[in-house]
Design an enzyme around this catalytic site. Sequence first.
Site, PDB file in Angstrom:
ATOM      1  N   CYS A 143       0.714  -1.064   0.164  1.00 54.92           N
ATOM      2  CA  CYS A 143      -0.027  -0.103   0.060  1.00 54.92           C
ATOM      3  C   CYS A 143       0.815   1.501   0.152  1.00 54.92           C
ATOM      4  O   CYS A 143       0.330   2.350  -0.278  1.00 54.92           O
ATOM      5  CB  CYS A 143      -1.047   0.066   0.959  1.00 54.92           C
ATOM      6  N   HIS A 156      -3.244   7.027   3.010  1.00 58.05           N
ATOM      7  CA  HIS A 156      -3.706   5.772   2.391  1.00 58.05           C
ATOM      8  C   HIS A 156      -5.159   5.416   3.174  1.00 58.05           C
ATOM      9  O   HIS A 156      -5.207   5.526   4.464  1.00 58.05           O
ATOM     10  CB  HIS A 156      -2.736   4.763   2.803  1.00 58.05           C
ATOM     11  N   ASN A 173     -10.433  -0.130   0.433  1.00 63.72           N
ATOM     12  CA  ASN A 173      -8.623  -0.033   0.534  1.00 63.72           C
ATOM     13  C   ASN A 173      -8.266  -0.663  -0.898  1.00 63.72           C
ATOM     14  O   ASN A 173      -8.554  -1.885  -1.283  1.00 63.72           O
ATOM     15  CB  ASN A 173      -8.364  -0.842   1.716  1.00 63.72           C
TER      16      ASN A 173
HETATM   17  O1  UT7 Z   1      -3.581  -1.293   3.718  1.00 57.52           O
HETATM   18  C1  UT7 Z   1      -3.254  -1.818   4.816  1.00 57.52           C
HETATM   19  C2  UT7 Z   1      -4.089  -3.271   5.253  1.00 57.52           C
HETATM   20  N1  UT7 Z   1      -4.591  -3.348   6.555  1.00 57.52           N
HETATM   21  C3  UT7 Z   1      -5.306  -2.487   7.297  1.00 57.52           C
HETATM   22  O2  UT7 Z   1      -5.121  -1.287   7.400  1.00 57.52           O
HETATM   23  C4  UT7 Z   1      -5.771  -3.327   8.363  1.00 57.52           C
HETATM   24  C5  UT7 Z   1      -5.801  -2.602   9.660  1.00 57.52           C
HETATM   25  N2  UT7 Z   1      -6.914  -3.238  10.614  1.00 57.52           N
HETATM   26  C6  UT7 Z   1      -8.153  -2.977  10.434  1.00 57.52           C
HETATM   27  O3  UT7 Z   1      -8.765  -2.210   9.729  1.00 57.52           O
HETATM   28  C7  UT7 Z   1      -9.104  -3.824  11.481  1.00 57.52           C
HETATM   29  O4  UT7 Z   1      -8.255  -4.351  12.396  1.00 57.52           O
HETATM   30  C8  UT7 Z   1     -10.222  -4.645  10.782  1.00 57.52           C
HETATM   31  C9  UT7 Z   1     -11.301  -3.701  10.178  1.00 57.52           C
HETATM   32  C10 UT7 Z   1      -9.563  -5.415   9.824  1.00 57.52           C
HETATM   33  C11 UT7 Z   1     -10.841  -5.587  11.835  1.00 57.52           C
HETATM   34  O5  UT7 Z   1     -11.423  -4.479  12.813  1.00 57.52           O
HETATM   35  P1  UT7 Z   1     -11.085  -4.904  14.440  1.00 57.52           P
HETATM   36  O6  UT7 Z   1     -11.810  -3.846  15.206  1.00 57.52           O
HETATM   37  O7  UT7 Z   1      -9.790  -5.043  14.629  1.00 57.52           O
HETATM   38  O8  UT7 Z   1     -11.900  -6.277  14.490  1.00 57.52           O
HETATM   39  P2  UT7 Z   1     -11.072  -7.592  14.954  1.00 57.52           P
HETATM   40  O9  UT7 Z   1     -10.319  -8.185  14.203  1.00 57.52           O
HETATM   41  O10 UT7 Z   1     -10.705  -7.372  16.664  1.00 57.52           O
HETATM   42  O11 UT7 Z   1     -12.601  -8.531  15.213  1.00 57.52           O
HETATM   43  C12 UT7 Z   1     -13.663  -8.275  16.205  1.00 57.52           C
HETATM   44  C13 UT7 Z   1     -14.731  -9.178  15.866  1.00 57.52           C
HETATM   45  C14 UT7 Z   1     -14.100 -10.793  15.790  1.00 57.52           C
HETATM   46  O12 UT7 Z   1     -15.244 -11.544  16.484  1.00 57.52           O
HETATM   47  P3  UT7 Z   1     -14.851 -12.190  17.976  1.00 57.52           P
HETATM   48  O13 UT7 Z   1     -13.713 -12.840  17.990  1.00 57.52           O
HETATM   49  O14 UT7 Z   1     -14.842 -10.879  18.676  1.00 57.52           O
HETATM   50  O15 UT7 Z   1     -16.260 -12.935  17.948  1.00 57.52           O
HETATM   51  C15 UT7 Z   1     -14.010 -11.057  14.353  1.00 57.52           C
HETATM   52  O16 UT7 Z   1     -14.187 -12.420  14.175  1.00 57.52           O
HETATM   53  O17 UT7 Z   1     -15.302  -8.870  14.592  1.00 57.52           O
HETATM   54  C16 UT7 Z   1     -15.261 -10.328  13.844  1.00 57.52           C
HETATM   55  N3  UT7 Z   1     -15.093  -9.913  12.502  1.00 57.52           N
HETATM   56  C17 UT7 Z   1     -16.351  -9.667  11.909  1.00 57.52           C
HETATM   57  N4  UT7 Z   1     -17.656  -9.777  11.852  1.00 57.52           N
HETATM   58  C18 UT7 Z   1     -18.430  -9.451  11.100  1.00 57.52           C
HETATM   59  C19 UT7 Z   1     -14.189  -9.941  11.763  1.00 57.52           C
HETATM   60  N5  UT7 Z   1     -14.641  -9.545  10.381  1.00 57.52           N
HETATM   61  C20 UT7 Z   1     -15.835  -9.333  10.467  1.00 57.52           C
HETATM   62  C21 UT7 Z   1     -16.633  -8.922   9.575  1.00 57.52           C
HETATM   63  N6  UT7 Z   1     -18.107  -8.946   9.708  1.00 57.52           N
HETATM   64  N7  UT7 Z   1     -16.400  -8.817   8.253  1.00 57.52           N
END
Ligand code: UT7
Length: 311
Positions: free
Chosen positions: A113, A238, A268
């Site tokens: 990215c 970004h 993204n």
């Molecule tokens: O260009 C660089 C690319 N990458 C990034 O910039 C990614 C940076 N990270 C993020 O943007 C965030 O970490 C995410 C958007 C990927 C995830 O958000 P989060 O607030 O960090 O959520 P998490 O990974 O801690 O997950 C929280 C919960 C989990 O469930 P449990 O374990 O709490 O039951 C996940 O399984 O949300 C669940 N989850 C979803 N639920 C519904 C993960 N993805 C989804 C989804 N829909 N799409």
Amino acid sequence: MIRAKITGIGMHVPPRVITNHDLEKILDTSDEWITTRTGIKERRIAEEWEKASDLALPAAEEAIKNAGLTSKDIDAVIVATSTPDMTFPSTACFLSDKLGCSKPMAFDISAACSGFIYGLTVGNSFILSGQFKNVLVVGAEVFSRIIDWNDRSTAVIFGDGAGAVVLSKADGDRGILSAAMKSDGSHWGSLYCPVGEKLRMRGRETFKLAIKSMETASKKALNKAGIDLEKISLVIPHQANIRIINALAERLELPEEKVFSNIHKYGNTSAASIPIAMYEAYKEKKFKEGDYILLTAFGGGLTWGAVVLKF
Ligand code: UT7
């Protein structure tokens, strides 16, 4: 003073829109989760036949036209992409052929990215060294190809698109003023895509690294340019997650309106996100010729950096 100035800018996204509601039908997710956790409402997805160079072509043509040039004037073509047409030849070779360029130097940059701002830095060096007059720098991605469409934690985030600028040798004070580029391969495991496989990401880890790295690089680039943050008309980060963008604004003590975002429309788009955002911010008159702007990105590698320029 010789500078590398942005003389033309273009963008292109494929017409097919996939909304959060569309994703609700194929994944265990919801519009509410995606919107509140990422800020994304929809993204564009390329057709099966469309490759990175196909998306790059209209963006590059527009940038070259806006620069008042033709493809024959382009001395070097740099394409930042993690989703190239082929392992080789480079996407830049395909693009320069499609554009009808006159055999320019052409190569791809792999910096995930951060690729577009890495490309700007390289283009800037070519111009300042006197080697080239006009360099086309493109970010073009078809991340839909490397997404595991069964993985809800990544499938909802990424989208396809391309953005391009022409950097031209110019006399005066407008152009790229400074750059601060970094990498740390020890964090490779937070975001990666093995050859021939699908993208994998440790979201929370990447989230934290993103904010810190963009904050540090932004301050470093401002310092190098000798420009106070107050002088910056717009920060174009970004487009990874609206929460990352808002946290960056908070860390830099900037009002949210000074930090541009269009992530709701495209998700993204990796290396394409900054040139697409810059294009739309310019069209929306968020900045104009002569304004100072700051670009900052982070991505797999880890790679990160920032560029300060007088547009
Ligand atoms: O260009 C660089 C690319 N990458 C990034 O910039 C990614 C940076 N990270 C993020 O943007 C965030 O970490 C995410 C958007 C990927 C995830 O958000 P989060 O607030 O960090 O959520 P998490 O990974 O801690 O997950 C929280 C919960 C989990 O469930 P449990 O374990 O709490 O039951 C996940 O399984 O949300 C669940 N989850 C979803 N639920 C519904 C993960 N993805 C989804 C989804 N829909 N799409």
